[in-house]
Design a protein around this motif. Structure first.
Motif, PDB file in Angstrom:
ATOM      1  N   GLN A 151       0.850  -1.179   0.000  1.00 45.99           N
ATOM      2  CA  GLN A 151       0.000   0.000   0.000  1.00 45.99           C
ATOM      3  C   GLN A 151       0.887   1.230   0.000  1.00 45.99           C
ATOM      4  O   GLN A 151       1.715   1.422   0.895  1.00 45.99           O
ATOM      5  N   ASP A 153       1.575   5.430  -0.170  1.00 48.65           N
ATOM      6  CA  ASP A 153       1.016   6.739   0.170  1.00 48.65           C
ATOM      7  C   ASP A 153       1.134   7.608  -1.076  1.00 48.65           C
ATOM      8  O   ASP A 153       2.187   8.183  -1.356  1.00 48.65           O
ATOM      9  N   LEU A 154       0.051   7.690  -1.824  1.00 45.99           N
ATOM     10  CA  LEU A 154       0.059   8.416  -3.092  1.00 45.99           C
ATOM     11  C   LEU A 154      -0.219   9.907  -2.920  1.00 45.99           C
ATOM     12  O   LEU A 154      -0.324  10.645  -3.914  1.00 45.99           O
ATOM     13  N   ASP A 168       3.228   2.857   2.601  1.00 49.16           N
ATOM     14  CA  ASP A 168       2.406   2.985   3.800  1.00 49.16           C
ATOM     15  C   ASP A 168       2.425   1.688   4.601  1.00 49.16           C
ATOM     16  O   ASP A 168       2.588   1.696   5.813  1.00 49.16           O
ATOM     17  N   SER A 187      -4.153   2.735  -4.495  1.00 49.96           N
ATOM     18  CA  SER A 187      -2.890   2.792  -3.739  1.00 49.96           C
ATOM     19  C   SER A 187      -2.305   1.412  -3.455  1.00 49.96           C
ATOM     20  O   SER A 187      -1.243   1.310  -2.850  1.00 49.96           O
TER      21      SER A 187
END
Length: 345
Positions: A151, A153-154, A168, A187
């Motif tokens: 995952q 963090d976009l 993330d 994400s």
């Protein structure tokens, strides 16, 4: 990394010759050869290192004649990816303290080599200037339960590279319902197990997060490149904990980044995944071999490259594969049971 026993493509692959050493795609090159091929122009052959099991030393040397034999590191036993990476990292550090490293499995497939090379080059430029650990995240196209997920963090990209983001969290292989939720979220990415870092970055991470494993290989610095190296590795390697680099480092370290990518990647873990990655006819059949014919057949993968004539009629959703006087005919939906009958691991 070429030490896996990957025998899932029986009858082509066996524990004696795992999938990284066979021509799974029927293109005249084995998976490990294709892995090296796609680094052409990025890494010189003398800077390619292969970590494999002692049992596969000869086949690696045979299939990769341009790689110096001294760059083929031999594990006496299986201990997962963290000890493998620790060994080669300290070995490289003993030669070049400023080395920039890409770690990749040898048994995956990449369909878009130019895009792969572009992504790898960008990531290497990023890690050369930072203390970051970068992993590649594959853009998922289905709710896959056989892969771990990353995952990202976009919210913000790195100021140095707009295609690289902070990680993330890492997610275990999910059940189907969870995987379906993951692919709804932009994400989430498949964890390809491809890492980029400076050698100093990874050995420092090993010191902090995997000190027991790290000390084994750091303490062997004096013997690297000498006649005593293999004897020392044979003695000390079995002392390592069997643990993946994901558990040992990636889920603990702080400066972890992901580069989302889409270059036709698959870990080819099953015959079904090979069917998805190869060219198919109008009826969904993948025919690998020069003399294969099908009639009234759909959604099958047929692998017969030993120049024998193969004719298949009336099948739907089957694997048909032959190699060295061994023949497999199995439903794709039941392929996980193959090892139960063949004695493969």
């Amino acid at each position: 990394m070429a030490g896996g026993v990957g025998s899932r493509f029986w009858p082509m692959s066996t524990t004696e010759r795992p999938k990284q050493f066979i021509d799974v795609l029927g293109v005249g090159r084995t998976l490990i050869q294709l892995t090296c091929d796609r680094f052409a122009g990025i890494v010189a052959p003398e800077n390619i290192w292969v970590v494999t099991n002692k049992n596969y030393a000869d086949v690696v040397a045979e299939q990769l004649p341009d790689v110096p034999k001294g760059n083929i590191l031999l594990e006496p036993c299986r201990r997962n990816t963290a000890p493998c990476i620790a060994y080669v990292s300290w070995k490289i550090k003993s030669i070049d303290k400023k080395a920039n490293i890409v770690v990749t499995p040898s048994d995956h497939v990449v369909l878009n080599t130019p895009e792969f090379q572009r992504v790898i080059s960008q990531c290497m430029a990023f890690t050369a200037e930072t203390d970051a650990i970068v992993t590649l995240g594959m853009k998922p196209n289905r709710p896959e339960t056989g892969y771990g997920y990353i995952q990202a963090d976009l919210t913000y990209s790195s100021t140095r590279n707009k295609e690289i983001f902070r990680v993330d969290s890492f997610k275990e292989k999910p059940d189907l319902a969870t995987a379906e939720e993951y692919i709804k979220n932009p994400s989430f990415f498949w964890n390809a197990g491809i890492f980029i870092w400076r050698v100093e970055t990874i050995v420092n991470a090993l010191r902090v997060y995997a000190p027991a494993i790290n000390s084994i290989f750091e303490d062997l610095l004096a013997v690297y490149g000498s006649e005593k190296e293999q004897e020392a590795i044979d003695k000390m390697f079995p002392e390592c904990e069997s643990i993946s680099i994901d558990y040992a480092i990636m889920e603990k370290a702080e400066e972890i980044f992901v580069c989302p990518a889409d270059f036709g990647w698959s870990d080819l873990g099953t015959w079904g995944s090979l069917l998805q990655q190869t060219k198919k006819d109008l009826y969904g059949n993948s025919l690998i071999g020069e003399n294969v014919s099908v009639f009234d057949t759909k959604n099958c993968i047929i692998h017969a490259t030993d120049e024998k004539q193969v004719v298949v009629q009336g099948l739907d959703g089957y694997i048909v594969a032959e190699k060295d006087n061994r023949l497999l005919i199995c439903k794709l939906s039941e392929e996980q049971r193959i090892k139960q009958y063949t004695g493969q691991n």
